[in-house]
Design an enzyme around this catalytic site. Structure first.
Site: not given
Length: 309
Positions: A105-106
């Site tokens: 989830k960057r």
């Protein structure tokens, strides 16, 4: 990589992935005790326990499934030893022929986003040498910063033939605080879905795009709308099992070809032995309980898809 994922889903008849999101409380006592005996009650001991737990579950399920999804936060909490276990898990799963979706989830901009992409799905240059740091096949990306945060990942995907799953409508209860807000009369998640389809049109595999979406199983009606908006994007569907999603909720996430979605279950599989319906396996046979949970999940989804035809 999307071609490999599609091929493996066809071969296994199992559009699912196992979420390798281990908490230490999920790890049976005998594994913890062995790890602590060797490394003490240290971060290294915790990481070793997680590694042995993961390995046993992968060994018990790899022939049934196309993919796994390790959530990096569950490893980062144990510091550098935890990250080493994350990398060992990625490598081991790939050795077993599994597609690895790094749930990271960057989302950032410019060189920062490019560095995340390089670290997880790309290669980094060190002098005259080139290295693959983490080496996942897909990663999850938060699009909140817009195209600036996503395009560096897309560039690496094109170069390395890797893939993305971009957060569109997440399964958590408060997701609607932002994702459901109306913009010109339409919910924000629909606009994000359109952007995913746009990005994906430029990154096509044989049948589906490298650029997929995350849409929670807990919102089946929204999934139905988003499936139409993103016909060529694979949808990663979290929220099955422990978060309440069932096979019947998932029908609209799939296309008519029976493809187009991959459903994740994490603690519902890796901690199956703690559930009443699998209690007969006991702590000693936790991996066998996980295998049975996978078989039950595959049957549930397949039954729902067949009933919908």
């Amino acid at each position: 990589m999307i071609n490999k994922l599609t091929e493996k889903i066809r071969k296994t008849h199992a559009p699912i992935c196992v979420g390798l999101d281990p908490m230490l409380s999920y790890v049976p006592q005998q594994i913890q005790e062995a790890a602590f005996k060797e490394y003490g009650e240290t971060l290294e001991g915790a990481a070793e326990a997680i590694w042995q737990f993961n390995k046993a579950i992968v060994d018990a399920t790899f022939d049934l499934i196309p993919a796994v999804k390790p959530q990096i936060a569950m490893y980062e909490q144990f510091g550098i030893p935890g990250l080493i276990t994350f990398k060992k898990t990625v490598d081991y799963c790939q050795e077993k022929g599994l597609v690895v979706i790094g749930d990271i989830k960057r989302g950032d901009i410019g060189s920062t986003s490019a560095a995340y992409a390089t670290g997880h799905i790309g290669k980094v240059q060190v002098g005259s040498q080139e290295y693959t740091p983490m080496g996942e096949d897909f990663v999850t990306v938060n699009p909140y910063l817009g195209s600036d945060g996503v395009k560096p990942f897309i560039e690496v995907c094109k170069k390395e033939k890797k893939g993305l799953f971009i957060l569109v409508k997440t399964s958590n209860p408060s997701s609607g605080e932002f994702q459901d807000r109306l913009i010109d009369g339409r919910p924000l998640y629909e606009l994000v879905g359109e952007k995913v389809a746009e990005w994906g049109a430029d990154c096509m595999g044989d049948e589906y795009s490298y650029i997929g979406a995350v849409v929670g199983a807990t919102y089946p009606e929204m999934g139905k709308v988003l499936r139409k908006i993103m016909p060529k994007s694979y949808i990663l569907v979290p929220g099955y099992g422990a978060q309440g999603g069932k096979g019947k909720d998932l029908v609209h996430f799939f296309n008519e070809d029976g493809l187009g979605a991959i459903v994740n279950s994490s603690r519902g599989i890796i901690a199956a032995y703690k559930q009443e319906q699998y209690a007969q396996f006991g702590e000693e046979n936790f991996a066998e309980a996980s295998r049975k949970a996978v078989e039950d999940m595959v049957a549930d989804i397949d039954g729902a898809l067949q009933a919908a035809k």
